[in-house]
Scaffold this motif. Structure first.
Motif, mmCIF file in Angstrom:
data_model
loop_
_atom_site.group_PDB
_atom_site.id
_atom_site.type_symbol
_atom_site.label_atom_id
_atom_site.label_comp_id
_atom_site.label_asym_id
_atom_site.label_seq_id
_atom_site.Cartn_x
_atom_site.Cartn_y
_atom_site.Cartn_z
ATOM 1 N N ASN A 130 6.716 -6.317 -1.836
ATOM 2 C CA ASN A 130 8.114 -6.247 -1.364
ATOM 3 C C ASN A 130 8.287 -6.735 0.075
ATOM 4 O O ASN A 130 9.366 -6.581 0.657
ATOM 5 N N SER B 128 3.019 -2.479 -4.490
ATOM 6 C CA SER B 128 4.454 -2.745 -4.519
ATOM 7 C C SER B 128 5.096 -2.586 -3.149
ATOM 8 O O SER B 128 6.060 -3.268 -2.833
ATOM 9 N N TYR C 248 9.782 -10.876 -2.857
ATOM 10 C CA TYR C 248 9.150 -10.407 -4.093
ATOM 11 C C TYR C 248 7.962 -11.324 -4.357
ATOM 12 O O TYR C 248 8.116 -12.394 -4.918
ATOM 13 N N LYS D 95 4.435 -12.408 -6.057
ATOM 14 C CA LYS D 95 3.708 -12.154 -7.309
ATOM 15 C C LYS D 95 2.273 -12.598 -7.189
ATOM 16 O O LYS D 95 1.961 -13.514 -6.475
#
Ligand code: MRU
Length: 338
Positions: free
Chosen positions: A241, A278, A336, A338
């Motif tokens: 995040n 996260s 975000y 990944k």
């Protein structure tokens, strides 16, 4: 280019950064235990540099086992990786490079052990070269964020000493200076271990870049005077995040930057992003000896045994980060990864 680590004629050397700026000294590292000690005492430091160092440390540690069975070689690889990984818990680059080395060794199912060792050495050199390339791309990507005649505040050391190449945040600053942007840098001294005063100031002198050294508690004063157009710092781990762990004091700078409407940038290679967590709440913060706060290089500055703490890093929430600059692109919120 300033470099912290060299593989020359089958020998590994690092610059002992604990001695800078008084002395520039290269020391030879013979095995993984010496490398682990060097990482712990910050002879080599900075997230990308310790990732590279761990890869070479693993290669050195495995050298005596090149004639062993494959099973023994792979179990030693796991054992040595654990020793290197456990030196400093916050920077993800350590586990990133060690995992990459392990994946390579395990993929070479038909190769004899001496060949696996050689491939691991090549991989460590490749990781080093990739970091050099990533630094160049980060530096280029960051240029659009730096105005002419900019005052830039930075924290800790993110230059050649902290990476394989030009640096991350400092690489952007050096490149802006070289392109004629008339940059002035405000260098936070970075207590307790003074990476800003000792290392960033030393690097800026080598690069002939105008700067002013400030103690950490002057940052609000400098920002309120309107002398800073940007704050740029590095990172040790970036969560999915965008929450970012970096040298202790970074979070305070981000709060100050928000209050003073100064953009706050993180510059880091993608090897510093940890998409498996996260948020920053999951980042383990390294706790160092409290003596580092009571003393400055062995000189006592507080009463004997007075209580102190020494967290090496803090986490800046994503909401305070204007942009994250990687070798891929400039990322803007919401982050975000990944
Ligand atoms: O404790 P250190 O000196 O290893 O801390 C270094 C930092 O916090 C740097 O800002 C970070 O590793 C990025 S270096 C390109």
């Amino acid at each position: 280019m300033i470099q912290p680590i060299f593989w020359e004629n089958d020998t590994l050397w690092i610059v002992d950064q604990t001695l800078l700026p008084a002395e520039y000294k290269k020391i030879e590292i013979h095995d993984h235990n010496e490398m682990a000690d060097a990482i712990k005492r910050l002879s080599i430091r900075g997230a990308p540099a310790i990732g590279i160092a761990a890869a070479f440390g693993l290669v050195l540690g495995l050298k005596p086992f090149t004639n062993a069975s494959k099973d023994l070689f792979l179990s030693k690889l796991a054992e040595i990786s654990d020793i290197l990984r456990n030196t400093r818990p916050t920077a993800v680059n350590l586990s990133w490079t060690l995992q990459r080395m392990k994946n390579l060794a395990q993929s070479l199912t038909d190769a004899p052990v001496p060949m696996i060792w050689k491939r691991l050495l090549n991989e460590a050199q490749q990781i080093h070269q990739e970091d050099i390339d990533m630094c160049l791309r980060i530096a280029q990507n960051g240029q659009s964020l730096i105005p002419q005649n900019a005052g830039i505040l930075t924290h800790c050391n993110t230059g050649g000493l902290a990476t394989g190449g030009l640096g991350t945040a400092l690489g952007i600053i050096i490149t802006a200076h070289k392109s004629g942007k008339n940059i002035h840098v405000f260098v936070d001294e970075t207590r307790p271990l003074l990476q800003g005063a000792r290392l960033t100031a030393w690097e800026l002198i080598q690069e002939n870049i105008p700067f002013t050294l400030i103690s950490d508690n002057m940052a609000a004063y400098i920002m309120s005077s309107g002398k800073t157009d940007a704050v740029i710092v590095g990172a040790d781990r970036i969560a999915a995040n965008g929450d970012t762990a970096n040298k202790i004091g970074t979070y305070g700078l981000a709060v100050l930057a928000k209050y003073h409407h100064v953009p706050f940038y993180i510059a880091a290679p993608s090897s510093t992003i940890d998409p498996l967590i996260s948020s920053g709440k999951e980042i383990v913060i390294e706790e160092r000896s409290d003596a580092e706060v009571r003393e400055i290089f062995g000189v006592k500055i507080a009463p004997e045994d007075c209580p102190a703490i020494s967290p090496a890093f803090d986490v800046t929430p994503n909401s305070l980060i204007t942009a994250i600059i990687t070798e891929q692109q400039i990322f803007r919120p919401p982050y975000y990864f990944k």
